[in-house]
Scaffold this motif. Structure first.
Motif, PDB file in Angstrom:
ATOM      1  N   UNK A 524       0.795  -1.217   0.000  1.00 25.40           N
ATOM      2  CA  UNK A 524       0.000   0.000   0.000  1.00 25.40           C
ATOM      3  C   UNK A 524       0.828   1.267   0.000  1.00 25.40           C
ATOM      4  N   UNK A 525       2.101   1.182   0.345  1.00 28.24           N
ATOM      5  CA  UNK A 525       2.961   2.361   0.308  1.00 28.24           C
ATOM      6  C   UNK A 525       3.292   2.774  -1.130  1.00 28.24           C
ATOM      7  N   UNK A 526       3.190   1.827  -2.075  1.00 27.38           N
ATOM      8  CA  UNK A 526       3.671   2.056  -3.440  1.00 27.38           C
ATOM      9  C   UNK A 526       2.562   2.504  -4.379  1.00 27.38           C
ATOM     10  N   UNK A 527       2.903   3.396  -5.288  1.00 22.59           N
ATOM     11  CA  UNK A 527       2.061   3.635  -6.457  1.00 22.59           C
ATOM     12  C   UNK A 527       2.388   2.545  -7.471  1.00 22.59           C
ATOM     13  N   UNK A 528       1.387   2.122  -8.231  1.00 17.54           N
ATOM     14  CA  UNK A 528       1.589   1.031  -9.173  1.00 17.54           C
ATOM     15  C   UNK A 528       2.223   1.478 -10.483  1.00 17.54           C
ATOM     16  N   UNK A 529       2.941   0.550 -11.103  1.00 17.32           N
ATOM     17  CA  UNK A 529       3.572   0.782 -12.411  1.00 17.32           C
ATOM     18  C   UNK A 529       3.233  -0.405 -13.306  1.00 17.32           C
ATOM     19  N   UNK A 530       2.820  -0.149 -14.533  1.00 19.31           N
ATOM     20  CA  UNK A 530       2.473  -1.215 -15.472  1.00 19.31           C
ATOM     21  C   UNK A 530       3.714  -1.993 -15.892  1.00 19.31           C
ATOM     22  N   UNK A 531       3.524  -3.276 -16.165  1.00 19.98           N
ATOM     23  CA  UNK A 531       4.630  -4.116 -16.629  1.00 19.98           C
ATOM     24  C   UNK A 531       4.876  -3.974 -18.133  1.00 19.98           C
ATOM     25  N   UNK A 532       4.027  -3.244 -18.822  1.00 21.17           N
ATOM     26  CA  UNK A 532       4.147  -3.135 -20.278  1.00 21.17           C
ATOM     27  C   UNK A 532       5.467  -2.503 -20.707  1.00 21.17           C
ATOM     28  N   UNK A 533       6.023  -1.650 -19.848  1.00 19.07           N
ATOM     29  CA  UNK A 533       7.255  -0.949 -20.220  1.00 19.07           C
ATOM     30  C   UNK A 533       8.516  -1.754 -19.956  1.00 19.07           C
ATOM     31  N   UNK A 534       8.382  -2.951 -19.376  1.00 22.58           N
ATOM     32  CA  UNK A 534       9.566  -3.740 -19.057  1.00 22.58           C
ATOM     33  C   UNK A 534      10.183  -4.324 -20.322  1.00 22.58           C
ATOM     34  N   UNK A 535      11.508  -4.264 -20.463  1.00 19.29           N
ATOM     35  CA  UNK A 535      12.169  -4.962 -21.569  1.00 19.29           C
ATOM     36  C   UNK A 535      11.882  -6.461 -21.479  1.00 19.29           C
ATOM     37  N   UNK A 536      11.876  -7.145 -22.615  1.00 16.92           N
ATOM     38  CA  UNK A 536      11.508  -8.569 -22.578  1.00 16.92           C
ATOM     39  C   UNK A 536      12.608  -9.451 -21.992  1.00 16.92           C
ATOM     40  N   UNK A 537      13.810  -8.883 -21.743  1.00 10.80           N
ATOM     41  CA  UNK A 537      14.853  -9.662 -21.064  1.00 10.80           C
ATOM     42  C   UNK A 537      15.030  -9.221 -19.615  1.00 10.80           C
ATOM     43  N   UNK A 538      14.109  -8.377 -19.127  1.00 11.59           N
ATOM     44  CA  UNK A 538      14.196  -7.909 -17.739  1.00 11.59           C
ATOM     45  C   UNK A 538      14.114  -9.079 -16.780  1.00 11.59           C
ATOM     46  N   UNK A 539      14.876  -8.986 -15.720  1.00 16.35           N
ATOM     47  CA  UNK A 539      14.843 -10.044 -14.721  1.00 16.35           C
ATOM     48  C   UNK A 539      13.464 -10.146 -14.071  1.00 16.35           C
ATOM     49  N   UNK A 540      12.730  -9.034 -13.995  1.00 11.91           N
ATOM     50  CA  UNK A 540      11.388  -9.051 -13.411  1.00 11.91           C
ATOM     51  C   UNK A 540      10.442  -9.904 -14.254  1.00 11.91           C
ATOM     52  N   UNK A 541      10.743 -10.052 -15.556  1.00 13.49           N
ATOM     53  CA  UNK A 541       9.901 -10.882 -16.437  1.00 13.49           C
ATOM     54  C   UNK A 541       9.859 -12.342 -15.990  1.00 13.49           C
ATOM     55  N   UNK A 542      10.883 -12.779 -15.284  1.00 12.94           N
ATOM     56  CA  UNK A 542      10.882 -14.160 -14.787  1.00 12.94           C
ATOM     57  C   UNK A 542       9.699 -14.397 -13.856  1.00 12.94           C
ATOM     58  N   UNK A 543       9.198 -13.335 -13.252  1.00 14.08           N
ATOM     59  CA  UNK A 543       8.138 -13.462 -12.265  1.00 14.08           C
ATOM     60  C   UNK A 543       6.778 -13.032 -12.810  1.00 14.08           C
ATOM     61  N   UNK A 544       6.736 -11.958 -13.604  1.00  7.48           N
ATOM     62  CA  UNK A 544       5.447 -11.473 -14.111  1.00  7.48           C
ATOM     63  C   UNK A 544       5.116 -12.030 -15.484  1.00  7.48           C
ATOM     64  N   UNK A 545       6.090 -12.644 -16.161  1.00  8.80           N
ATOM     65  CA  UNK A 545       5.849 -13.238 -17.478  1.00  8.80           C
ATOM     66  C   UNK A 545       6.145 -12.286 -18.623  1.00  8.80           C
ATOM     67  N   UNK A 546       6.085 -12.827 -19.833  1.00  9.41           N
ATOM     68  CA  UNK A 546       6.303 -12.023 -21.031  1.00  9.41           C
ATOM     69  C   UNK A 546       7.745 -11.861 -21.424  1.00  9.41           C
TER      70      UNK A 546
END
Length: 551
Positions: A524-546
């Motif tokens: 709840x402390x965070x404002x949300x950010x869409x995953x659409x802007x993530x590069x397709x080799x981003x390490x975060x993609x391992x968790x959110x997909x794409x």
């Protein structure tokens, strides 16, 4: 009178009796000091009072929530002591940065000199405050009133955090004449904080506290040079972007193009991977890159990205998972509860791994196994390997840094990498984000997406996962040739959208509800950010997909 049921036994207490009074009655039945109480499934601090009939359970300092409560209380105690011995001018200059073993590193801004004299004064004043047994007084204040108090103490980081708070009030803690805000519960009074030491460390302070497994003994603070350097580098990245707290991140999301921050962070991470690849390429005898790290640290994506960088140096990397060397299910050791212990070293066929790797190093052709998790059997499917001059094996698994795993291989043939999500982002200057929280949220999101596992199941197994990490991974992290920090400063704002619905699905009364509620408050402390802007080799993609690595 109120009827209080504990461990199946009911007893009546006068309304207004504190849970601390009840805890003192039964303390002798527990193996470590009582820290908190769960009332009808809801966590409460001990200074709360009994009002109605209820069922209670006590939580000790040896529990996860109890240990975190001790840490918060000790941090506020230290800051109050600094507030007193520096004429009320220093606390805004101190940032609780990160945990290293049993120590909590606190950086100090210019204007306050850390020397042995200051350290001795802090320790002395802390012990005086413990002896005086000051209460951690909790007050619920309107946001505007809390902001006024913290501005007077020059804590603008807290005002920035409260700016994005959706509720109209906030809980503030008071210790004597010192106010602070903490994400989580506190002990009743300073008399509970018996075990601590403050030492000078680098240019700042290190608060050394007990570890959860021995809550009444100050932990041993050994050399953590490799981990400390990695954390310092991550902190510097945050400072370069002027984003050190959640309030800073929220400001950036509101006022700037978040895609720019994402690209810069990804570029910094890619540069670091390139540096590691360069170091490996400069060592011609290296044939085995051993990668280890705790759960959800991003080992798989990292190994793929490292392999891409290694290819840019003319090398031919081949990924190998240590999981493929699991013993057949019937040969797997069992833990003290009779369950299969898949995380111990003995669950792997260490002898076969060493035999295969040594044969490859000697130029032989070897058929490598793959493990079928459905049948619980190791299988051979014609995966033959021969190491040529440019070939290099990228080996990933939780025991990768344990020398016993690769004891037959010459040290010069191995390059060891420790990877973890060592987030440098703080909630505010005095509230650090535990790295375990970020990793748990990663795993909740990934398990739901790839295994259809509900959040409550992931939370339920997290304790055993953490126990395995403490036993089989953390003791070997300082043996690594280098470390890689997989945390990205923006990632929790991205994970928020994926994690919240999963956590809200956990119902009150379920064992995992308290932890789910805590994580929801944290997100709840965070404002949300869409995953659409993530590069397709981003390490975060391992968790959110794409992602582009098929994970």
């Amino acid at each position: 009178m109120a009827r209080v049921t504990m461990n199946g036994v009911a007893k009546e207490y006068a309304a207004g009796t504190t849970y601390e009074e009840i805890a003192k009655e039964v303390q002798s039945e527990y193996d470590s000091p009582i820290a908190l109480v769960t009332v009808n499934g809801k966590m409460r601090e001990l200074f709360k009072e009994v009002q109605d009939d209820c069922r209670i359970e006590f939580n000790t300092l040896s529990s996860d929530v109890g240990h975190k409560t001790y840490v918060r209380s000790a941090i506020m105690l230290m800051l109050k002591a600094m507030y007193d011995v520096t004429d009320h001018v220093s606390v805004d200059k101190v940032k609780v940065e990160f945990a290293i073993g049993p120590g909590y590193y606190c950086s100090v801004q210019e204007g306050l000199t850390v020397d042995q004299d200051l350290v001795e004064k802090i320790n002395t004043r802390m012990r005086e405050l413990v002896k005086e047994d000051y209460p951690y007084a909790k007050r619920s204040l309107p946001i505007y009133e809390a902001m006024k108090i913290f501005r007077a103490q020059k804590m603008e980081d807290k005002c920035k955090l409260f700016k994005y708070r959706r509720s109209s009030s906030v809980n503030v803690y008071k210790l004597g004449d010192y106010y602070d805000y903490y994400y989580g519960y506190m002990l009743p009074s300073t008399g509970y904080v018996q075990y601590f030491d403050v030492i000078q460390y680098d240019k700042g302070l290190m608060l050394i506290l007990p570890e959860k497994k021995e809550p009444t003994k100050i932990g041993f603070f050994g050399p953590y040079d490799v981990l400390y350097r990695s954390m310092q580098q991550s902190t510097e990245w945050g400072k370069m972007q002027d984003i050190e707290t959640v309030g800073d991140l929220n400001d950036y999301i509101c006022k700037h193009n978040i895609e720019d921050l994402i690209l810069v962070q990804e570029a910094m991470q890619e540069r670091r991977i390139g540096e590691i690849a360069s170091e490996i390429a400069s060592r011609p005898g290296v044939k085995f890159v051993m990668i280890a790290g705790p759960s959800s640290s991003g080992k798989t994506t990292f190994s793929h990205r490292l392999s891409v960088q290694l290819r840019s140096y003319g090398l031919k990397p081949h990924p190998i998972g240590l999981d493929d060397y699991y013993r057949n299910r019937e040969e797997t050791p069992r833990d003290e509860h009779g369950n299969f212990d898949f995380e111990c070293l003995e669950a792997l066929d260490v002898a076969q791994f060493n035999k295969d790797m040594l044969a490859l190093l000697e130029g032989q052709t070897v058929e490598l196994p793959s493990f079928n998790f459905k049948t619980g059997k190791r299988e051979y499917k014609g995966n033959f390997k021969t190491l040529g001059p440019e070939d290099i094996l990228v080996i990933e698994g939780i025991h990768g840094l344990n020398e016993k795993m690769s004891e037959s291989l010459p040290a010069t043939s191995k390059y060891k990498i420790y990877i973890s999500a060592l987030t440098s982002l703080n909630i505010d200057q005095h509230n650090r984000i535990p790295v375990t929280d970020a990793r748990m949220l990663r795993r909740i999101v990934r398990d739901a997406r790839t295994r259809n596992t509900p959040a409550k199941a992931t939370i339920a197994m997290w304790y055993s996962v953490r126990r395995g990490e403490e036993k089989y991974i953390y003791p070997f992290q300082e043996q690594a040739d280098t470390t890689f920090n997989s945390a990205l400063i923006y990632e929790l704002a991205v994970l928020k959208q994926f994690a919240e619905p999963l956590l809200f699905d956990i119902e009150p009364g379920e064992p995992e509800f308290i932890e789910a509620k805590r994580l929801l408050k944290f997100l709840g402390y965070f404002l949300g950010v869409s995953s659409e802007s993530l590069p397709n080799n981003s390490l975060v993609r391992e968790f959110v997909g794409g992602g582009c690595f098929g994970l």
